[in-house]
Design an enzyme around this catalytic site. Structure first.
Site, PDB file in Angstrom:
ATOM      1  N   HIS A  14      -2.208  -2.210  -9.788  1.00 41.66           N
ATOM      2  CA  HIS A  14      -3.120  -1.751  -8.836  1.00 41.66           C
ATOM      3  C   HIS A  14      -4.554  -2.421  -8.755  1.00 41.66           C
ATOM      4  CE1 HIS A  14      -5.892   1.121  -7.030  1.00 41.66           C
ATOM      5  NE2 HIS A  14      -4.921   1.625  -6.577  1.00 41.66           N
ATOM      6  N   HIS A  48       0.826  -1.077   0.056  1.00 40.71           N
ATOM      7  CA  HIS A  48       0.140   0.068   0.044  1.00 40.71           C
ATOM      8  C   HIS A  48       0.853   1.240   0.009  1.00 40.71           C
ATOM      9  CE1 HIS A  48      -3.662   2.297   0.537  1.00 40.71           C
ATOM     10  NE2 HIS A  48      -3.898   2.043   1.899  1.00 40.71           N
ATOM     11  N   ASP A  58       2.665   5.852  -6.467  1.00 42.90           N
ATOM     12  CA  ASP A  58       3.824   5.889  -5.765  1.00 42.90           C
ATOM     13  C   ASP A  58       5.198   5.845  -6.716  1.00 42.90           C
ATOM     14  OD1 ASP A  58       2.711   5.632  -3.268  1.00 42.90           O
ATOM     15  OD2 ASP A  58       2.158   3.492  -3.750  1.00 42.90           O
TER      16      ASP A  58
HETATM   17  N1  COA Z   1       5.152  -6.496 -10.163  1.00 42.57           N
HETATM   18  C1  COA Z   1       4.899  -7.362 -11.205  1.00 42.57           C
HETATM   19  N2  COA Z   1       3.963  -8.093 -11.505  1.00 42.57           N
HETATM   20  C2  COA Z   1       2.857  -7.467 -10.741  1.00 42.57           C
HETATM   21  C3  COA Z   1       2.987  -6.582  -9.981  1.00 42.57           C
HETATM   22  C4  COA Z   1       4.128  -5.707  -9.709  1.00 42.57           C
HETATM   23  N3  COA Z   1       3.932  -4.652  -9.046  1.00 42.57           N
HETATM   24  N4  COA Z   1       1.532  -6.034  -9.757  1.00 42.57           N
HETATM   25  C5  COA Z   1       0.821  -6.990 -10.203  1.00 42.57           C
HETATM   26  N5  COA Z   1       1.521  -7.831 -10.895  1.00 42.57           N
HETATM   27  C6  COA Z   1       1.032  -9.302 -11.514  1.00 42.57           C
HETATM   28  C7  COA Z   1       0.746 -10.121 -10.450  1.00 42.57           C
HETATM   29  O1  COA Z   1       2.039 -11.022 -10.137  1.00 42.57           O
HETATM   30  C8  COA Z   1      -0.255 -11.020 -11.134  1.00 42.57           C
HETATM   31  O2  COA Z   1       0.551 -12.006 -12.033  1.00 42.57           O
HETATM   32  P1  COA Z   1      -0.185 -13.456 -12.349  1.00 42.57           P
HETATM   33  O3  COA Z   1      -1.520 -13.364 -12.588  1.00 42.57           O
HETATM   34  O4  COA Z   1       0.595 -13.947 -13.286  1.00 42.57           O
HETATM   35  O5  COA Z   1       0.150 -14.224 -11.121  1.00 42.57           O
HETATM   36  C9  COA Z   1      -1.133 -10.159 -11.674  1.00 42.57           C
HETATM   37  O6  COA Z   1      -0.198  -8.935 -11.896  1.00 42.57           O
HETATM   38  C10 COA Z   1      -2.277  -9.562 -10.867  1.00 42.57           C
HETATM   39  O7  COA Z   1      -1.793  -9.303  -9.647  1.00 42.57           O
HETATM   40  P2  COA Z   1      -2.194  -9.444  -8.228  1.00 42.57           P
HETATM   41  O8  COA Z   1      -1.390  -9.514  -7.125  1.00 42.57           O
HETATM   42  O9  COA Z   1      -3.323 -10.384  -8.148  1.00 42.57           O
HETATM   43  O10 COA Z   1      -2.632  -7.808  -8.219  1.00 42.57           O
HETATM   44  P3  COA Z   1      -3.522  -7.249  -6.555  1.00 42.57           P
HETATM   45  O11 COA Z   1      -4.792  -6.460  -6.997  1.00 42.57           O
HETATM   46  O12 COA Z   1      -3.843  -8.464  -5.599  1.00 42.57           O
HETATM   47  O13 COA Z   1      -2.482  -6.475  -6.191  1.00 42.57           O
HETATM   48  C11 COA Z   1      -1.066  -4.636  -5.723  1.00 42.57           C
HETATM   49  C12 COA Z   1      -2.419  -5.104  -6.445  1.00 42.57           C
HETATM   50  C13 COA Z   1      -1.272  -3.048  -5.841  1.00 42.57           C
HETATM   51  C14 COA Z   1      -1.001  -4.963  -4.335  1.00 42.57           C
HETATM   52  C15 COA Z   1       0.060  -5.286  -6.750  1.00 42.57           C
HETATM   53  O14 COA Z   1       0.049  -4.682  -8.024  1.00 42.57           O
HETATM   54  C16 COA Z   1       1.336  -4.828  -5.870  1.00 42.57           C
HETATM   55  O15 COA Z   1       1.804  -5.774  -5.038  1.00 42.57           O
HETATM   56  N6  COA Z   1       2.065  -3.854  -6.345  1.00 42.57           N
HETATM   57  C17 COA Z   1       3.418  -3.319  -6.009  1.00 42.57           C
HETATM   58  C18 COA Z   1       3.271  -2.509  -4.643  1.00 42.57           C
HETATM   59  C19 COA Z   1       2.809  -1.310  -4.873  1.00 42.57           C
HETATM   60  O16 COA Z   1       3.120  -0.373  -5.669  1.00 42.57           O
HETATM   61  N7  COA Z   1       1.723  -0.689  -4.186  1.00 42.57           N
HETATM   62  C20 COA Z   1       1.107   0.394  -4.112  1.00 42.57           C
HETATM   63  C21 COA Z   1      -0.288   0.164  -4.642  1.00 42.57           C
HETATM   64  S1  COA Z   1      -1.006   2.047  -4.963  1.00 42.57           S
END
Ligand code: COA
Length: 391
Positions: A276, A237, A327
């Site tokens: 996201h 987050h 971010d």
């Molecule tokens: N880097 C690499 N791969 C990513 C990614 C990232 N930052 N964000 C998503 N993905 C990939 C996942 O590995 C997943 O791939 P798969 O289907 O092959 O397993 C797919 O995209 C869907 O991601 P998922 O983790 O299910 O998304 P979510 O909705 O549960 O999580 C976040 C959303 C924001 C938590 C996630 O994108 C993340 O961890 N981002 C990095 C942290 C961040 O920047 N947070 C700030 C958010 S505003």
């Protein structure tokens, strides 16, 4: 000692027609809200009907805070009165200062601000008064005092003296003054103010939802805010803005950005600042923040972070169709403004307190305790054996 891992009963057989688990609450609509709307199809975000980009370009953060709390943008007279109140509330007590000063020097500033807000709640003898007028007043107090607490922690961690707030400065100017003892170029202040506006609110994100859950138990506004801070700290987050900068420092050379990203993807790493839950085609706040991060690069002459930004973004979008979130530009922008990396998320708190308070007040205005269900996958019912018979 049992291993600390998720236990699933091996005999558990899911009943597909009964099973309705929404892991991570993905897609679950749990209440109505009039505070903001995220529209992933049009890549738009509106605060109480106003596009966030327009607010960022045309308003100061204080106007947006007023909008959050009251539902309407202020008139000139309303803004004057609101700002006077906010400025009058900026001071924190000697006790609060000494609590911040007493904290271990190596504790994360998010832990400091979580503790400081908790202490502010202890000092408020109206803590249980949740009438709209009192809650609004508490919200303005948090808006005013959180920057003072964050700046005090900033100074103490560097072994420097506290700089008291000044009443003749805007919220953003005053924050620079309290951290650095001077106010930077107006363009830097504007970039910072824009970041606060973009960070102010984002519907039912994890920290806001957390704050609403706490508010739904009829607990107080400070407790709900403390819980929100706890949720925001996580790197998935708000903590991501700090991780973005650590990543950029690790890469160090913009020419290495593309190869670094290719390797990260090959290793299936989660790259901070990308992705996201709601936006799948890009984060509506990014173009505005990127523009101001670029301005920071021009002002400081530090071009390499935004060059690295482009390299990382290009590979991630080309290969995975995953876009930067707010971010990603905010991290290098704060770095170029001169802030220590572990203060990036506390700055986010200074902004998001407005959204949290608006949601806490909304929750209390039409409350029902938030209490979801879970699908039980544990052991079948069994009998307790006396201690002597257990193996
Ligand atoms: N880097 C690499 N791969 C990513 C990614 C990232 N930052 N964000 C998503 N993905 C990939 C996942 O590995 C997943 O791939 P798969 O289907 O092959 O397993 C797919 O995209 C869907 O991601 P998922 O983790 O299910 O998304 P979510 O909705 O549960 O999580 C976040 C959303 C924001 C938590 C996630 O994108 C993340 O961890 N981002 C990095 C942290 C961040 O920047 N947070 C700030 C958010 S505003």
């Amino acid at each position: 000692m049992a291993e600390n891992k998720e236990y699933v009963n091996p005999d558990y057989v899911p009943e597909p027609d009964k099973m309705n688990v929404k892991k991570g609450l993905e897609g679950a609509v749990i209440d109505t809200s009039a505070v903001s709307k995220v529209n992933p199809d049009t890549n738009s975000l509106v605060y109480r009907g106003y596009p966030v980009q327009d607010l960022a370009e045309n308003c100061r953060f204080e106007e947006v805070a007023y909008l959050m709390y009251n539902g309407e943008l202020p008139t000139a007279a309303q803004l004057k009165e609101f700002e006077q109140k906010e400025r009058d509330y900026r001071d924190i007590s000697k006790d609060c200062l000494s609590v911040i000063k007493t904290l271990p020097k190596n504790c994360h500033p998010m832990d400091s601000i979580r503790t400081a807000v908790s202490f502010l709640g202890c000092e408020d003898n109206r803590i249980w008064d949740a009438t709209p007028t009192t809650n609004l007043d508490k919200a303005i107090q948090l808006l005013a005092k959180i920057p003072t607490c964050v700046a005090a922690d900033y100074r103490f961690k560097k072994g420097l003296d506290f700089i008291p707030p000044k009443k003749d400065l805007t919220l953003s100017e005053n924050f620079f003054h309290m951290c650095f003892g001077k106010i930077p170029h107006a363009d830097v202040v504007k970039a910072f103010d824009v970041s606060l506006i973009l960070y102010a609110e984002h519907s039912f994100n994890a920290s806001t939802f957390t704050a609403r859950v706490v508010a739904s138990t009829e607990s107080d506004l400070y407790s709900a805010t403390v819980a929100g801070i706890g949720a925001l700290k996580g790197p998935l987050h708000g903590g991501a803005n700090e991780q973005v900068m650590h990543m950029m420092l690790e890469i160090a050379d913009p020419n290495k950005a593309e190869s670094w990203m290719l390797e990260a993807l090959a290793m299936k790493k989660k790259v901070m600042g990308f992705g996201h839950r709601v936006y799948r085609k890009g984060d509506s706040r990014v173009p505005t923040m990127k523009k101001y991060a670029m301005k920071m690069a021009d002002l400081t002459g530090e071009k390499k972070w935004m060059q690295m930004y482009e390299g990382l973004e290009k590979v991630m979008v080309d290969k995975k169709r995953i876009y930067p979130n707010l971010d990603f530009p905010a991290g290098p922008a704060y770095y170029m403004m001169g802030f220590e990396i572990d203060f990036f998320t506390p700055i986010f708190v200074m902004a998001r307190t407005t959204g949290w308070s608006a949601h806490i007040m909304e929750q209390r205005s039409n409350n029902r305790i938030i209490r979801p269900l879970s699908e039980y996958v544990g052991a079948e019912q069994r009998t307790v054996k006396p201690l002597s018979e257990r193996k």
